[in-house]
Design a protein around this motif. Sequence first.
Motif, PDB file in Angstrom:
ATOM      1  N   GLY A  87      32.775  41.955  40.263  1.00 33.31           N
ATOM      2  CA  GLY A  87      33.666  42.866  39.557  1.00 33.31           C
ATOM      3  C   GLY A  87      34.229  43.965  40.432  1.00 33.31           C
ATOM      4  N   LYS A  88      33.716  44.113  41.647  1.00 30.56           N
ATOM      5  CA  LYS A  88      34.220  45.130  42.577  1.00 30.56           C
ATOM      6  C   LYS A  88      35.621  44.773  43.054  1.00 30.56           C
ATOM      7  N   HIS A  89      36.405  45.821  43.352  1.00 28.02           N
ATOM      8  CA  HIS A  89      37.738  45.650  43.901  1.00 28.02           C
ATOM      9  C   HIS A  89      37.823  46.398  45.230  1.00 28.02           C
ATOM     10  N   THR A 117      36.894  36.296  44.287  1.00 24.42           N
ATOM     11  CA  THR A 117      37.447  35.738  43.054  1.00 24.42           C
ATOM     12  C   THR A 117      38.950  35.553  43.179  1.00 24.42           C
ATOM     13  N   GLU A 157      39.440  41.002  44.696  1.00 28.27           N
ATOM     14  CA  GLU A 157      38.516  41.072  43.564  1.00 28.27           C
ATOM     15  C   GLU A 157      37.323  40.171  43.852  1.00 28.27           C
ATOM     16  N   GLN A 176      45.175  39.965  45.319  1.00 29.84           N
ATOM     17  CA  GLN A 176      46.513  40.422  44.936  1.00 29.84           C
ATOM     18  C   GLN A 176      47.204  40.867  46.220  1.00 29.84           C
ATOM     19  N   ILE A 217      44.646  43.807  47.294  1.00 25.71           N
ATOM     20  CA  ILE A 217      43.447  44.062  46.502  1.00 25.71           C
ATOM     21  C   ILE A 217      42.624  42.777  46.438  1.00 25.71           C
TER      22      ILE A 217
END
Length: 371
Positions: A138-140, A123, A134, A126, A132
């Motif tokens: 919904g997992k990071h 998705t 994503e 960062q 990070i």
Amino acid sequence: MVGAALAIGLAKQNRTVAVVEGREPPPFESSQPMDVRVSAISSSSVDLLQSLGAWDAIASMRLCPYKRLETWELPECRTRFHSDALSLSELGFIVENRVIQLGLWQQFATYDNLTSYCPDSLTSIQLDDESIVELASGKHLQATWIVGADGANSMVRQQAGIGVTAWDYRHHCMLINVETEKPQQDITWQQFTPSGPRSFLPLPGHQGSLVWYDSPQRIQQLSVMNDEQLRDEILAHFPEELGDIKVLQHASFPLTRRHAQQYFRQGCVVVGDAAHTINPLAGQGVNLGFKDVQALLSASEPENALTNSALEKYQSLRRNDNLLMQTGMDLFYKGFSNDNMALRVVRNMALKAAEHAGPIKHSVLKYALGL
């Protein structure tokens, strides 16, 4: 294929690896029709797949070795290559892409430090010293390196802000799986025509993969034909070496050249088609991707930290080599895909001369095979 190979290689270095994949390759059954997407796997790529423990699984499914390669425009002006010239048992193997992917995927289970997130997708990223990722689920995930092995339209490359140099070839390519009257062959050949090359790649049994390069309009016209109409067109426009055929399936795609302006940025690194796409003329696409894997694994050997210096080493090993191969294929393709009479004489003289070039011819073959 390239991403799966790199994931295993990094896991073998005792790195903690996460693989994000949209769908798991389906199990193999010998009764399945052959994938229309196939690759000509070179000796160096076989060596890599063997080192990753995947080659035996691939070989146990389905592949076709080939010993000979021929290319020509006029039948009397041919360049021929044979595995015997390099004391090899074969020049390479024609393998379905999904078989390669499945053979690699099956190795994931042998590594506790390799986790697959499938089905899932990226998705956002960062970017920082510890970035990070994503996922759509919904997992990071926190990562030191983020590897984009996500194809020509790489989202990782885009999110990292890595630019590309790209252009269309104004040609499309049609892949056609056919049943042949001839039994399994050990030769792959290519004839050049003013509208684009016509190629044959052998497949197991009485089958082969045809590659038809032409204008977008012509490929679109061929794509809407029924199997019998397409067969008639193939027999009318392919050389007699093909023999009679029956069309089994086909697909088409545009030809586009892309090259990333850099191979890494802010802990993101691109490999395979995410870094470079090449004219499929010589079937080098996946082999270049596997060379990327070998170089990145060499740069990140266990004693090395995952730093920018390792990524700089990877980029220096691969970017110029990929650019050289891209440019060489472009010159070859453009030099033959026209009807200029002066050029036609020169290029056929060059093909005839290449047939008797001895050591130079062998050096070109060794380079193409990654030896």
